[in-house]
Motif scaffolding. Sequence first.
Motif, PDB file in Angstrom:
ATOM      1  N   PRO A 203       0.784  -1.244   0.000  1.00  0.00           N
ATOM      2  CA  PRO A 203       0.000   0.000   0.000  1.00  0.00           C
ATOM      3  C   PRO A 203       0.814   1.293   0.000  1.00  0.00           C
ATOM      4  O   PRO A 203       0.326   2.323  -0.468  1.00  0.00           O
ATOM      5  CB  PRO A 203      -0.816  -0.121   1.297  1.00  0.00           C
ATOM      6  CG  PRO A 203       0.035  -0.974   2.187  1.00  0.00           C
ATOM      7  CD  PRO A 203       0.742  -1.945   1.282  1.00  0.00           C
TER       8      PRO A 203
ATOM      9  N   PRO B 289      -7.204  -2.677 -11.257  1.00  0.00           N
ATOM     10  CA  PRO B 289      -8.089  -2.079 -10.244  1.00  0.00           C
ATOM     11  C   PRO B 289      -7.559  -2.213  -8.826  1.00  0.00           C
ATOM     12  O   PRO B 289      -7.751  -1.317  -7.995  1.00  0.00           O
ATOM     13  CB  PRO B 289      -9.405  -2.844 -10.426  1.00  0.00           C
ATOM     14  CG  PRO B 289      -9.072  -4.076 -11.188  1.00  0.00           C
ATOM     15  CD  PRO B 289      -7.884  -3.732 -12.021  1.00  0.00           C
ATOM     16  N   LEU B 290      -6.845  -3.314  -8.537  1.00  0.00           N
ATOM     17  CA  LEU B 290      -6.284  -3.513  -7.199  1.00  0.00           C
ATOM     18  C   LEU B 290      -5.139  -2.553  -6.935  1.00  0.00           C
ATOM     19  O   LEU B 290      -5.032  -1.955  -5.852  1.00  0.00           O
ATOM     20  CB  LEU B 290      -5.811  -4.960  -7.044  1.00  0.00           C
ATOM     21  CG  LEU B 290      -6.900  -6.037  -7.116  1.00  0.00           C
ATOM     22  CD1 LEU B 290      -6.271  -7.422  -7.124  1.00  0.00           C
ATOM     23  CD2 LEU B 290      -7.866  -5.882  -5.947  1.00  0.00           C
TER      24      LEU B 290
ATOM     25  N   LEU C 249      -4.623   0.372  -8.378  1.00  0.00           N
ATOM     26  CA  LEU C 249      -5.140   1.738  -8.285  1.00  0.00           C
ATOM     27  C   LEU C 249      -5.842   1.974  -6.952  1.00  0.00           C
ATOM     28  O   LEU C 249      -5.711   3.046  -6.346  1.00  0.00           O
ATOM     29  CB  LEU C 249      -6.099   2.006  -9.445  1.00  0.00           C
ATOM     30  CG  LEU C 249      -5.481   1.964 -10.847  1.00  0.00           C
ATOM     31  CD1 LEU C 249      -6.555   2.107 -11.908  1.00  0.00           C
ATOM     32  CD2 LEU C 249      -4.423   3.036 -11.015  1.00  0.00           C
ATOM     33  N   LYS C 250      -6.552   0.988  -6.486  1.00  0.00           N
ATOM     34  CA  LYS C 250      -7.280   1.126  -5.226  1.00  0.00           C
ATOM     35  C   LYS C 250      -6.349   1.139  -4.024  1.00  0.00           C
ATOM     36  O   LYS C 250      -6.542   1.920  -3.082  1.00  0.00           O
ATOM     37  CB  LYS C 250      -8.284  -0.030  -5.079  1.00  0.00           C
ATOM     38  CG  LYS C 250      -9.122   0.044  -3.803  1.00  0.00           C
ATOM     39  CD  LYS C 250     -10.103  -1.117  -3.730  1.00  0.00           C
ATOM     40  CE  LYS C 250     -10.928  -1.041  -2.442  1.00  0.00           C
ATOM     41  NZ  LYS C 250     -11.892  -2.179  -2.347  1.00  0.00           N
ATOM     42  N   ASN C 251      -5.322   0.298  -4.041  1.00  0.00           N
ATOM     43  CA  ASN C 251      -4.459   0.137  -2.876  1.00  0.00           C
ATOM     44  C   ASN C 251      -3.335   1.160  -2.772  1.00  0.00           C
ATOM     45  O   ASN C 251      -2.673   1.249  -1.744  1.00  0.00           O
ATOM     46  CB  ASN C 251      -3.846  -1.269  -2.876  1.00  0.00           C
ATOM     47  CG  ASN C 251      -4.893  -2.351  -2.678  1.00  0.00           C
ATOM     48  OD1 ASN C 251      -5.983  -2.086  -2.177  1.00  0.00           O
ATOM     49  ND2 ASN C 251      -4.572  -3.577  -3.081  1.00  0.00           N
ATOM     50  N   SER C 252      -3.101   1.908  -3.814  1.00  0.00           N
ATOM     51  CA  SER C 252      -1.991   2.863  -3.793  1.00  0.00           C
ATOM     52  C   SER C 252      -2.358   4.142  -3.041  1.00  0.00           C
ATOM     53  O   SER C 252      -3.535   4.460  -2.863  1.00  0.00           O
ATOM     54  CB  SER C 252      -1.594   3.226  -5.222  1.00  0.00           C
ATOM     55  OG  SER C 252      -2.668   3.878  -5.870  1.00  0.00           O
TER      56      SER C 252
ATOM     57  N   TYR D 263     -12.587   3.348 -13.483  1.00  0.00           N
ATOM     58  CA  TYR D 263     -12.229   2.723 -12.204  1.00  0.00           C
ATOM     59  C   TYR D 263     -12.782   3.472 -10.990  1.00  0.00           C
ATOM     60  O   TYR D 263     -12.492   3.105  -9.858  1.00  0.00           O
ATOM     61  CB  TYR D 263     -10.705   2.594 -12.092  1.00  0.00           C
ATOM     62  CG  TYR D 263     -10.131   1.549 -13.018  1.00  0.00           C
ATOM     63  CD1 TYR D 263     -10.426   0.195 -12.847  1.00  0.00           C
ATOM     64  CD2 TYR D 263      -9.294   1.912 -14.071  1.00  0.00           C
ATOM     65  CE1 TYR D 263      -9.893  -0.767 -13.702  1.00  0.00           C
ATOM     66  CE2 TYR D 263      -8.760   0.945 -14.921  1.00  0.00           C
ATOM     67  CZ  TYR D 263      -9.060  -0.388 -14.734  1.00  0.00           C
ATOM     68  OH  TYR D 263      -8.543  -1.336 -15.571  1.00  0.00           O
ATOM     69  N   ARG D 264     -13.536   4.531 -11.253  1.00  0.00           N
ATOM     70  CA  ARG D 264     -14.185   5.287 -10.181  1.00  0.00           C
ATOM     71  C   ARG D 264     -13.191   5.764  -9.128  1.00  0.00           C
ATOM     72  O   ARG D 264     -13.461   5.708  -7.930  1.00  0.00           O
ATOM     73  CB  ARG D 264     -15.298   4.450  -9.537  1.00  0.00           C
ATOM     74  CG  ARG D 264     -16.406   4.081 -10.521  1.00  0.00           C
ATOM     75  CD  ARG D 264     -17.512   3.302  -9.865  1.00  0.00           C
ATOM     76  NE  ARG D 264     -18.564   2.955 -10.814  1.00  0.00           N
ATOM     77  CZ  ARG D 264     -19.642   2.234 -10.497  1.00  0.00           C
ATOM     78  NH1 ARG D 264     -19.805   1.794  -9.268  1.00  0.00           N
ATOM     79  NH2 ARG D 264     -20.553   1.957 -11.416  1.00  0.00           N
ATOM     80  N   CYS D 265     -12.043   6.200  -9.592  1.00  0.00           N
ATOM     81  CA  CYS D 265     -11.037   6.753  -8.684  1.00  0.00           C
ATOM     82  C   CYS D 265     -11.398   8.201  -8.350  1.00  0.00           C
ATOM     83  O   CYS D 265     -11.887   8.943  -9.218  1.00  0.00           O
ATOM     84  CB  CYS D 265      -9.657   6.721  -9.330  1.00  0.00           C
ATOM     85  SG  CYS D 265      -9.013   5.064  -9.637  1.00  0.00           S
TER      86      CYS D 265
ATOM     87  N   LYS E 132      -7.088  11.918  -6.212  1.00  0.00           N
ATOM     88  CA  LYS E 132      -6.088  10.863  -6.014  1.00  0.00           C
ATOM     89  C   LYS E 132      -5.168  10.737  -7.226  1.00  0.00           C
ATOM     90  O   LYS E 132      -4.181  10.006  -7.193  1.00  0.00           O
ATOM     91  CB  LYS E 132      -6.781   9.519  -5.746  1.00  0.00           C
ATOM     92  CG  LYS E 132      -5.831   8.420  -5.288  1.00  0.00           C
ATOM     93  CD  LYS E 132      -6.542   7.098  -5.035  1.00  0.00           C
ATOM     94  CE  LYS E 132      -5.557   6.042  -4.559  1.00  0.00           C
ATOM     95  NZ  LYS E 132      -6.178   4.739  -4.290  1.00  0.00           N
TER      96      LYS E 132
END
Length: 351
Positions: free
Chosen positions: A95, A126-127, A129-132, A150-152, A156
Amino acid sequence: MIYVNGRFLTQNITGVQRFAEEISLELIKIRSDVIFLVPDLNAVKKKELLNVIKIEEVCGLSGHLWEQITLPLYLYKNKRPLLINLCNTAPVSYPNQIVTHHDITYLKFPKSFPFSFRLLYRLIAPLILKNSKHIITVSDFSKKEIVTNYRCPLDKISVIPNAYSDIFKPYITKTDLQKKENYLLAVSSTNFHKNFHGLIDAFLSADIDMDLKIIGGSADVFKKLELDQSHPRIHFMGRVDDDQLVALYQNANAFVFPSFYEGFGIPPLEAQACGCPVISSNSASMPEVLGDSVLYFNPQSKSEIVKALELIADNHELRNKLVTYGFKNIKRFSWVKSANKLNNIIQNFNG
């Protein structure tokens, strides 16, 4: 210390690796605490970099397995430092990292990639991008694409654009300017979305007395795309070194960029830096990157490509104007500016 995922140093240069290398070389001028982690020192492509940047070998596994297992294990054992990833992939399970996602071509043009590649990216992107902690991309166009798909959160993602290397420059003397040769140039990888098939089809239909030189990949790769290689005026150059590439830009009558989809697109900037007029696709990020400095065409329209090819071939005055516009356009981009943007992000997340 700041660690950089140096796997890109073991890979052949495409736009993604070019971004990583150039921004890294500028980043180490700004800060002295950057260490590049690689799976194998012997696998580093440019040996001269071993004497320029701080590189540490982290042994165990290779390729994606090194990135997903060996690299994060090493970082966890070393107090979880901040990791910078400058290419499209990164450890899924780590992370404390900043990741770079250049574009989502694998979603928009799946035909361009093997099934295994598409599957990998659909699973890990997606993992990652989400976890960073933070995401870098190279254009506002790509930022919108990532946010939409990806709904970021918008805040971010930061845009750090590509640029061009100092090796790309025009001829200086009047004698050199007379060396222009009678060919159009195209430079890119050979994926479907690069639209070489559309360019070749239009070129063979255009009423022009010029050759077409295509750089990128081998002739065998082009055969797989079922491109016409029989015409004597079409030359597949394969991979060339930087010196050859500069000379090809400098000597070309014009540069053609027919891509359907780009997160940024470095080759047109390189061409402009070498004093080569550019005609380009009007799709994706290209209007953002090139502004009003090129002659545009719809890459889906054969007739528009033909018209653009004929116009650039016949109109010397237009070519001269596009050279001038190109020199103005490239001033917007700099690896120094981009590295400073990256450094600001690092400082925000390394407190």
